[in-house]
Design a protein around this motif. Sequence first.
Motif, PDB file in Angstrom:
ATOM      1  N   ILE A   1       0.850  -1.119   0.003  1.00  0.00           N
ATOM      2  CA  ILE A   1       0.043  -0.138  -0.027  1.00  0.00           C
ATOM      3  C   ILE A   1       0.907   1.280   0.202  1.00  0.00           C
ATOM      4  N   THR A   2       1.228   1.892  -1.082  1.00  0.00           N
ATOM      5  CA  THR A   2       1.877   3.250  -1.199  1.00  0.00           C
ATOM      6  C   THR A   2       1.083   4.308  -1.057  1.00  0.00           C
ATOM      7  N   ASN A   3      -0.194   4.305  -0.824  1.00  0.00           N
ATOM      8  CA  ASN A   3      -1.323   5.445  -1.039  1.00  0.00           C
ATOM      9  C   ASN A   3      -1.185   6.318  -2.395  1.00  0.00           C
ATOM     10  N   ALA A   4      -0.954   5.567  -3.254  1.00  0.00           N
ATOM     11  CA  ALA A   4      -0.809   6.167  -4.641  1.00  0.00           C
ATOM     12  C   ALA A   4      -2.190   6.032  -5.179  1.00  0.00           C
ATOM     13  N   ASN A   5      -3.161   6.831  -4.630  1.00  0.00           N
ATOM     14  CA  ASN A   5      -4.784   6.322  -5.118  1.00  0.00           C
ATOM     15  C   ASN A   5      -5.437   7.402  -5.714  1.00  0.00           C
TER      16      ASN A   5
ATOM     17  N   GLY B   1      -5.703  -1.230  -3.785  1.00  0.00           N
ATOM     18  CA  GLY B   1      -5.634  -1.997  -2.695  1.00  0.00           C
ATOM     19  C   GLY B   1      -4.039  -2.645  -2.932  1.00  0.00           C
ATOM     20  N   ASN B   2      -3.893  -3.335  -1.959  1.00  0.00           N
ATOM     21  CA  ASN B   2      -2.398  -3.999  -1.708  1.00  0.00           C
ATOM     22  C   ASN B   2      -1.975  -4.844  -3.008  1.00  0.00           C
ATOM     23  N   LYS B   3      -2.964  -5.299  -3.974  1.00  0.00           N
ATOM     24  CA  LYS B   3      -2.072  -6.502  -4.824  1.00  0.00           C
ATOM     25  C   LYS B   3      -2.416  -5.873  -6.491  1.00  0.00           C
ATOM     26  N   ASP B   4      -3.339  -4.733  -6.551  1.00  0.00           N
ATOM     27  CA  ASP B   4      -3.460  -4.427  -7.834  1.00  0.00           C
ATOM     28  C   ASP B   4      -3.249  -2.858  -8.074  1.00  0.00           C
ATOM     29  N   SER B   5      -3.372  -2.503  -9.474  1.00  0.00           N
ATOM     30  CA  SER B   5      -3.614  -1.317  -9.860  1.00  0.00           C
ATOM     31  C   SER B   5      -4.167  -1.147 -11.072  1.00  0.00           C
ATOM     32  N   TYR B   6      -4.871   0.108 -11.296  1.00  0.00           N
ATOM     33  CA  TYR B   6      -5.848   0.105 -12.330  1.00  0.00           C
ATOM     34  C   TYR B   6      -5.014   0.060 -13.686  1.00  0.00           C
ATOM     35  N   ASN B   7      -5.692  -0.264 -14.724  1.00  0.00           N
ATOM     36  CA  ASN B   7      -5.098  -0.415 -16.069  1.00  0.00           C
ATOM     37  C   ASN B   7      -6.147  -0.042 -17.268  1.00  0.00           C
ATOM     38  N   VAL B   8      -5.622   0.464 -18.184  1.00  0.00           N
ATOM     39  CA  VAL B   8      -6.588   0.607 -19.489  1.00  0.00           C
ATOM     40  C   VAL B   8      -6.284  -0.128 -20.426  1.00  0.00           C
TER      41      VAL B   8
ATOM     42  N   VAL C   1      -9.210  -0.656 -29.517  1.00  0.00           N
ATOM     43  CA  VAL C   1     -10.451  -0.127 -29.743  1.00  0.00           C
ATOM     44  C   VAL C   1     -11.446  -1.152 -29.496  1.00  0.00           C
ATOM     45  N   ARG C   2     -12.438  -1.046 -28.621  1.00  0.00           N
ATOM     46  CA  ARG C   2     -13.701  -1.796 -28.296  1.00  0.00           C
ATOM     47  C   ARG C   2     -15.020  -0.871 -28.486  1.00  0.00           C
ATOM     48  N   PRO C   3     -15.861  -1.715 -29.186  1.00  0.00           N
ATOM     49  CA  PRO C   3     -17.268  -1.347 -29.574  1.00  0.00           C
ATOM     50  C   PRO C   3     -17.857  -0.502 -28.230  1.00  0.00           C
ATOM     51  N   THR C   4     -17.679  -0.948 -27.189  1.00  0.00           N
ATOM     52  CA  THR C   4     -18.266  -0.533 -25.877  1.00  0.00           C
ATOM     53  C   THR C   4     -17.470   0.786 -25.259  1.00  0.00           C
ATOM     54  N   GLY C   5     -16.465   1.012 -25.749  1.00  0.00           N
ATOM     55  CA  GLY C   5     -15.650   2.129 -25.152  1.00  0.00           C
ATOM     56  C   GLY C   5     -14.540   1.696 -24.346  1.00  0.00           C
ATOM     57  N   VAL C   6     -13.990   2.893 -23.505  1.00  0.00           N
ATOM     58  CA  VAL C   6     -12.986   2.600 -22.811  1.00  0.00           C
ATOM     59  C   VAL C   6     -13.137   1.328 -21.751  1.00  0.00           C
ATOM     60  N   TYR C   7     -12.055   0.638 -21.443  1.00  0.00           N
ATOM     61  CA  TYR C   7     -12.314  -0.576 -20.702  1.00  0.00           C
ATOM     62  C   TYR C   7     -11.273  -0.266 -19.482  1.00  0.00           C
ATOM     63  N   LYS C   8     -11.759  -0.308 -18.527  1.00  0.00           N
ATOM     64  CA  LYS C   8     -10.589  -0.015 -17.214  1.00  0.00           C
ATOM     65  C   LYS C   8     -10.702  -1.256 -16.423  1.00  0.00           C
ATOM     66  N   PHE C   9      -9.756  -1.681 -15.722  1.00  0.00           N
ATOM     67  CA  PHE C   9      -9.745  -2.847 -15.001  1.00  0.00           C
ATOM     68  C   PHE C   9      -8.599  -2.796 -14.101  1.00  0.00           C
ATOM     69  N   TYR C  10      -8.477  -3.454 -12.921  1.00  0.00           N
ATOM     70  CA  TYR C  10      -7.540  -3.608 -12.176  1.00  0.00           C
ATOM     71  C   TYR C  10      -6.544  -5.020 -12.237  1.00  0.00           C
ATOM     72  N   TYR C  11      -5.421  -5.036 -12.147  1.00  0.00           N
ATOM     73  CA  TYR C  11      -4.399  -6.030 -12.496  1.00  0.00           C
ATOM     74  C   TYR C  11      -3.262  -6.120 -11.470  1.00  0.00           C
ATOM     75  N   ASN C  12      -2.704  -7.273 -11.306  1.00  0.00           N
ATOM     76  CA  ASN C  12      -1.805  -7.539 -10.041  1.00  0.00           C
ATOM     77  C   ASN C  12      -0.703  -6.486 -10.364  1.00  0.00           C
ATOM     78  N   LYS C  13      -0.119  -5.957  -9.326  1.00  0.00           N
ATOM     79  CA  LYS C  13       0.951  -5.284  -9.415  1.00  0.00           C
ATOM     80  C   LYS C  13       2.168  -5.860  -9.744  1.00  0.00           C
ATOM     81  N   ASN C  14       2.551  -7.181  -9.439  1.00  0.00           N
ATOM     82  CA  ASN C  14       3.589  -7.928  -9.655  1.00  0.00           C
ATOM     83  C   ASN C  14       3.815  -8.148 -11.202  1.00  0.00           C
ATOM     84  N   ASN C  15       2.876  -8.007 -11.988  1.00  0.00           N
ATOM     85  CA  ASN C  15       2.764  -8.473 -13.531  1.00  0.00           C
ATOM     86  C   ASN C  15       3.338  -7.193 -14.263  1.00  0.00           C
TER      87      ASN C  15
END
Length: 189
Positions: free
Chosen positions: A58-62, A155-162, A166-180
């Motif tokens: 947890i770095t508080n980079a939120n 949180g502790n294990k993940d960060s947000y990604n984009v 191009v997707r027909p439904t628009g922008v796709y945000k998700f979270y992914y493991n920080k170690n990847n």
Amino acid sequence: MYLIDDIEKITKEEKSSFKLGQKYQGGIIFYIDETGEHGLICAPNDIRCDEMWGRNSITNANSPSDGEANTKLIIKYFTDEATYQDPYTNEIVNGSLNHLFETAAYTCDSYELYGYDDWYLPAIDELVQMYLNRKFVPNLNYGENGDFCSSTEYGNKDSYNVHFRVRPTGVYKFYYNKNNYNYLYSPNP
């Protein structure tokens, strides 16, 4: 990796001449706010390196909108912390400054391009803005899977990604493991 920076400290004449897609301060303007006084610049190309967000912590980079502050918090955390808690075993692991050098934030922060060295890892909202205005970034490379990490932790294990493909439904945000390992784009303030 794409670096991002802010447009600031400019004259009135310069403000009126800014355009999306314009080369400026070593990068390309991909966002200008409604006042014309602030905007975002990305590097003309991704850095083409694979870096992890950082060890689980947890770095508080939120902040969803301030990648520069997030980047500083990530670097401070990995500079100050000599140990971290393994999220899977809950054991305290002896770390080292080497973990800092493996992070996407450090790679962006230490990057220099055309004499500019104030790049940072974008926050999730900045990365979404780049996705929405991707037509103004001519050399946007989607990497193997089109996923780019932001400096905003989830949180502790993940960060947000984009996901930039191009997707027909628009922008796709998700979270992914920080170690990847992820591709990065970085802004320049």
